[in-house]
Design an enzyme around this catalytic site. Structure first.
Site, mmCIF file in Angstrom:
data_model
loop_
_atom_site.group_PDB
_atom_site.id
_atom_site.type_symbol
_atom_site.label_atom_id
_atom_site.label_comp_id
_atom_site.label_asym_id
_atom_site.label_seq_id
_atom_site.Cartn_x
_atom_site.Cartn_y
_atom_site.Cartn_z
ATOM 1 N N HIS A 156 0.815 -1.215 0.000
ATOM 2 C CA HIS A 156 0.000 0.000 0.000
ATOM 3 C C HIS A 156 0.851 1.268 0.000
ATOM 4 O O HIS A 156 0.322 2.361 -0.259
ATOM 5 C CB HIS A 156 -0.927 0.034 1.213
ATOM 6 C CG HIS A 156 -1.955 -1.046 1.226
ATOM 7 N ND1 HIS A 156 -2.749 -1.335 0.140
ATOM 8 C CD2 HIS A 156 -2.320 -1.937 2.201
ATOM 9 C CE1 HIS A 156 -3.553 -2.338 0.431
ATOM 10 N NE2 HIS A 156 -3.306 -2.727 1.677
ATOM 11 N N ASP A 192 -3.016 -10.437 -2.142
ATOM 12 C CA ASP A 192 -3.490 -9.893 -0.870
ATOM 13 C C ASP A 192 -4.947 -9.475 -1.045
ATOM 14 O O ASP A 192 -5.373 -9.092 -2.135
ATOM 15 C CB ASP A 192 -2.634 -8.688 -0.484
ATOM 16 C CG ASP A 192 -2.922 -8.155 0.897
ATOM 17 O OD1 ASP A 192 -2.166 -8.482 1.824
ATOM 18 O OD2 ASP A 192 -3.917 -7.416 1.041
ATOM 19 N N HIS A 194 -6.485 -6.938 -0.220
ATOM 20 C CA HIS A 194 -6.662 -5.517 -0.515
ATOM 21 C C HIS A 194 -5.887 -5.131 -1.775
ATOM 22 O O HIS A 194 -4.855 -5.730 -2.095
ATOM 23 C CB HIS A 194 -6.191 -4.659 0.659
ATOM 24 C CG HIS A 194 -6.849 -5.024 1.953
ATOM 25 N ND1 HIS A 194 -6.184 -5.691 2.962
ATOM 26 C CD2 HIS A 194 -8.116 -4.834 2.389
ATOM 27 C CE1 HIS A 194 -7.014 -5.889 3.974
ATOM 28 N NE2 HIS A 194 -8.191 -5.376 3.651
ATOM 29 N N ASP A 284 -4.605 -12.790 3.826
ATOM 30 C CA ASP A 284 -5.803 -12.186 4.389
ATOM 31 C C ASP A 284 -7.042 -12.387 3.517
ATOM 32 O O ASP A 284 -8.131 -11.908 3.861
ATOM 33 C CB ASP A 284 -5.598 -10.694 4.698
ATOM 34 C CG ASP A 284 -4.880 -9.938 3.600
ATOM 35 O OD1 ASP A 284 -4.610 -10.533 2.541
ATOM 36 O OD2 ASP A 284 -4.578 -8.750 3.806
#
Length: 387
Positions: A156, A192, A194, A284
């Site tokens: 991120h 991931d 996200h 995740d």
């Protein structure tokens, strides 16, 4: 049958100094102590999750296939390759100075849930340097598959912006090192849960890096994460068509993810023809993860690993860098990591059974969404239209 024979190894790069990043306690990831709860919980990005990953690789049945290598701290000068001034309101030096000042003053919340505390900056430098060491290991011909087992995570982190528990973009730095070392094309596959917005932002205007992100359809979460992760964020300029987002419905599950890989990821990588593949791996997206809703189980991660194994063999001469990102279920994330690496090794049988069993899933809606994304990309992405 698998093709992993005697002597086949995954070179894992790790340094215990990364455990010194203390993210604190509170209400989930907020750091809040509201006063009316007797028991607060650890921040989801805590050292326990990574301790279990290290432990399962050292003590679990995959241990004979693992070769351990030391990590190192990145130099400030090395960070310049990715963390450079861009369209952001602040430049690199202002951003790094903010991190250095926060470290000097004993801590700061840089954005929602992202805490730089004493020890965090040193851990972030270790994560970045350890990932660079893993990539250099491949570039120098010392191995085919390297895994940077690192924290804090990085995907991120934009060139001048911390975000989503991330300070420095570990994968982005490694990708740029590969390009600077002679690789003409690098493909990034981010699983991931996200959107890998920071990596995408760093290469948004480049046709040398194909970034593919499979993530739940969460959209933007504020100023630190302005990107939506939607299908129409395709890149800009020369990079148009080289950022492919696959926002998947909540609860997509194993069958949906494998469908997305077979229908979208595999053909895109094959058309792109990379010299190096980077798997940005978070667990995740697993069943029961506190930060995701995608319901992947060990079976799904194992099959993703197998698909990536085949892609690396056919497209990048077997060269594959794996970079650790999220995964916040303290025990199950380690099991899903184990399964992913079993798939990467293409082992003929699974070495661990799934302690949580099979989570029920309905892939009907997910398959329709994946087909819609495929039709959109075929209409908009140049290398799809040219096929």
């Amino acid at each position: 049958m698998g093709d992993a024979g005697a002597g086949v190894k995954i070179d894992v790069f790790w340094d215990e100094g990364m455990l010194k990043h203390d993210t604190g306690i509170g209400v989930f990831d907020t750091g809040m102590e509201v006063g009316f709860l007797e028991v607060l919980e650890k921040h989801p990005e805590n050292s326990d999750r990574v301790r279990n990953m290290v432990s399962i690789l050292k003590k679990g049945p995959i241990a004979p296939y693992i070769s351990w290598n030391s990590g190192r701290s990145a130099l400030i000068s090395e960070l310049l390759s990715f963390h450079t001034p861009g369209l952001q309101c602040c430049n690199f030096l202002e951003y790094v100075n903010e991190l250095l000042e926060a470290d000097k003053e004993g801590g700061k919340e840089l954005c929602g849930g992202t805490f730089l505390n004493p020890g965090s900056w040193d851990a972030a430098l270790l994560a970045a340097g350890t990932t660079l060491s893993a990539m250099k290991h491949l570039l120098d011909g010392h191995g085919k598959v390297a895994y940077a087992l690192v924290r804090p995570p990085g995907h991120h982190a934009q060139p001048s912006q911390a975000d989503g528990y991330c300070f420095l973009n570990n994968a982005g730095l490694a990708v740029q090192l590969a390009l600077d070392s002679g690789c003409k094309k690098v493909a990034v596959i981010d699983i991931d849960v996200h959107y890998g917005n920071g990596t995408a932002e760093g290469f948004y205007r480049s046709n040398k890096v194909l970034t593919i992100s499979l993530h739940m359809n969460h959209g933007s979460w504020g100023p630190s994460h302005p990107q939506n992760g939607s299908v129409d964020e395709l890149g800009e300029g020369e990079g148009y068509g080289y950022n492919l987002n696959l926002p998947l419905p909540n609860g997509t599950g194993n069958k949906g993810y494998i469908c997305a890989f077979n229908e979208l990821v595999v053909p895109s990588i094959q058309k792109f023809g990379p010299d190096m593949i980077v798997l940005v791996a978070g667990q995740d997206a697993s069943a029961f993860d506190p930060n995701g809703r995608q319901c992947l189980t060990m079976e799904g991660y194992r099959e993703i690993g197998r698909i990536v194994h085949v892609l690396a063999k056919s497209e990048s001469d077997g060269r594959l860098l794996i970079v650790q990102e999220g995964g916040y279920h303290v025990t199950y994330s380690a099991y899903c990591l184990h399964a992913t690496l079993e798939g990467i090794l293409n082992l003929p049988i699974s070495l661990l059974s799934d302690p949580l069993g099979v989570y029920p899933e309905d892939d009907t809606f997910s398959v329709k969404v994946i087909e819609a994304i495929k039709n959109y990309q075929k209409d908009k992405v140049p290398f799809w239209r040219n096929s």
